[in-house]
Design an enzyme around this catalytic site. Structure first.
Site, PDB file in Angstrom:
ATOM      1  N   HIS A 261      37.673  12.990  51.413  1.00 43.72           N
ATOM      2  CA  HIS A 261      38.664  13.273  50.613  1.00 43.72           C
ATOM      3  C   HIS A 261      39.379  14.660  51.079  1.00 43.72           C
ATOM      4  O   HIS A 261      38.830  15.387  51.400  1.00 43.72           O
ATOM      5  CB  HIS A 261      38.315  13.690  48.995  1.00 43.72           C
ATOM      6  CG  HIS A 261      39.259  14.175  48.297  1.00 43.72           C
ATOM      7  ND1 HIS A 261      40.221  13.234  47.917  1.00 43.72           N
ATOM      8  CD2 HIS A 261      39.392  15.264  47.374  1.00 43.72           C
ATOM      9  CE1 HIS A 261      41.025  13.906  46.956  1.00 43.72           C
ATOM     10  NE2 HIS A 261      40.653  15.034  46.661  1.00 43.72           N
ATOM     11  N   ASP A 278      43.454  20.173  44.528  1.00 48.55           N
ATOM     12  CA  ASP A 278      42.811  18.899  44.925  1.00 48.55           C
ATOM     13  C   ASP A 278      43.428  17.697  43.972  1.00 48.55           C
ATOM     14  O   ASP A 278      43.702  18.034  42.720  1.00 48.55           O
ATOM     15  CB  ASP A 278      41.501  19.162  44.308  1.00 48.55           C
ATOM     16  CG  ASP A 278      40.516  17.952  44.784  1.00 48.55           C
ATOM     17  OD1 ASP A 278      40.865  16.926  44.422  1.00 48.55           O
ATOM     18  OD2 ASP A 278      39.423  18.215  45.445  1.00 48.55           O
ATOM     19  N   CYS A 329      45.162  10.704  48.859  1.00 49.60           N
ATOM     20  CA  CYS A 329      44.969  12.347  49.112  1.00 49.60           C
ATOM     21  C   CYS A 329      45.683  13.131  50.095  1.00 49.60           C
ATOM     22  O   CYS A 329      46.262  13.968  49.968  1.00 49.60           O
ATOM     23  CB  CYS A 329      43.479  12.388  48.912  1.00 49.60           C
ATOM     24  SG  CYS A 329      42.559  11.641  49.970  1.00 49.60           S
TER      25      CYS A 329
END
Length: 370
Positions: A261, A278, A329
């Protein structure tokens, strides 16, 4: 005062640009030449009975009449400007009840931005629409050209995403990086972005900062900093900044890939704060601690004393847009940095991702942010 004794410059008027139209304004004062009744009979259906205020050198006068003046030349000039702006965009789509439009608030200092608004009425002749503003300070009338439409992309993007062609072909090179078709294909559809794409994009952000001195000065680490830091400590990464003094920069970006990620660390040197962003909303306490320790040792190495972080703030941003899948992401990290590097509000939305991926490909091929 008689009309013959007054020059045209003494009368209040509005000059219509790009035309020869000059509109005289009758304020309805005691020295007025035109009785409202006469004006109403003369202009007939062109009179609008709505309150208005005219400010002149003598102060403000209030009245209940105004007139609509046809400005054909002005409309033609405006349409030419709009046509020029829209030449690289798709044809205007059918207008649904709810659309995203570029709205302008009534304060002149407010930047235009896209908001979801409800269309009330549409004037197809003037190509305008009345909206029901969600904010009381938003202008109600918009031009249909301000509706968000997909941007046309160049043939180079189509070529870059053609997986029937040689995947190893280098399509652009800069910053010591060779970007191949294989790399750019990671931007297509729901693929995961690789290190080279993110590193190249972060370099574009730094390049923009160097070229525009009105923007904050930025420095972006490549994606290998955090991996090397965890593997070998500060000794392993101390040469990453041998040509750069981090403490002279405004913003430092650190893209981090951990547990499959991507996430972003943003360091504001002058503001004495480090933020963790995030797009899945995961906890980043351990990463913030690692970066704080790194910055302390970097200061000791470059300045001779450890960094005093007593007054520093370490924050996990919770006010940022989040992804709604497990694939985007890397795109979010790049767009976070792009917005923050220009001191803009982060506005990326999940629905915009396909368009953003195409734009990123276009930017990389053009070697500049668009």
């Amino acid at each position: 005062m008689n009309l013959e004794k007054r020059t045209i410059s003494e009368l209040p008027y509005v000059l219509i640009p790009k035309s020869n139209l000059k509109i005289l304004i009758d304020t309805g004062s005691t020295k007025s030449y035109c009785n409202p009744t006469i004006a109403e009979n003369f202009f007939q259906n062109k009179i609008r009975k709505e309150p208005f205020i005219v400010k002149t050198a003598h102060g403000s006068s209030r009245g209940n009449f105004t007139t609509l003046v046809p400005c054909e030349k002005l409309h033609v000039a405006k349409e030419k400007v709009i046509e020029e702006k829209n030449k690289d965009r798709e044809d205007l789509p059918a207008i649904p009840p709810e659309v995203y439009v570029k709205t302008v608030q009534k304060q002149s200092k407010t930047k235009p931005k896209y908001n979801k608004e409800i269309i009330k009425t549409i004037d197809h002749e003037l190509k305008t629409a009345q909206i029901i503003p969600r904010h009381h300070n938003t202008k109600e009338k918009i031009h249909l050209s301000n509706i968000r439409r997909p941007k046309k992309f160049s043939e180079s993007v189509i070529n870059a995403w053609d997986d029937t062609l040689d995947r190893s072909e280098v399509l652009t090179k800069k910053f010591g990086l060779n970007i191949t078709r294989e790399d750019l294909l990671t931007l297509r559809e729901s693929n995961w972005l690789n290190d080279k794409i993110i590193n190249f994009y972060m370099e574009l952000i730094d390049q923009r900062s160097r070229q525009n001195h009105k923007l904050p000065t930025t420095f972006s680490f490549n994606t290998f900093l955090y991996v090397s830091l965890k593997a070998g400590g500060y000794t392993r990464v101390k040469n990453y900044t041998r040509k750069t003094d981090l403490f002279e920069k405004d913003i430092i970006f650190i893209p981090i890939f951990k547990a499959a990620h991507w996430r972003l660390i943003t360091i504001y040197i002058k503001l004495q704060k480090i933020e963790y962003l995030d797009s899945l909303g995961k906890d980043g306490t351990d990463i913030l601690e690692d970066i704080k320790n790194y910055l302390t040792e970097e200061h000791n190495h470059k300045k001779g004393t450890p960094l005093d972080t007593t007054n520093w703030k370490f924050t996990q941003r919770t006010d940022i847009p989040l992804q709604q899948n497990n694939d985007d992401c890397g795109v979010f990290v790049c767009q976070y940095a792009k917005s923050l590097g220009s001191s803009e509000e982060i506005q990326i939305k999940h629905s915009q991702i396909p368009e953003v991926r195409k734009l990123m490909c276009e930017e990389i091929l053009a070697n500049e942010l668009l």
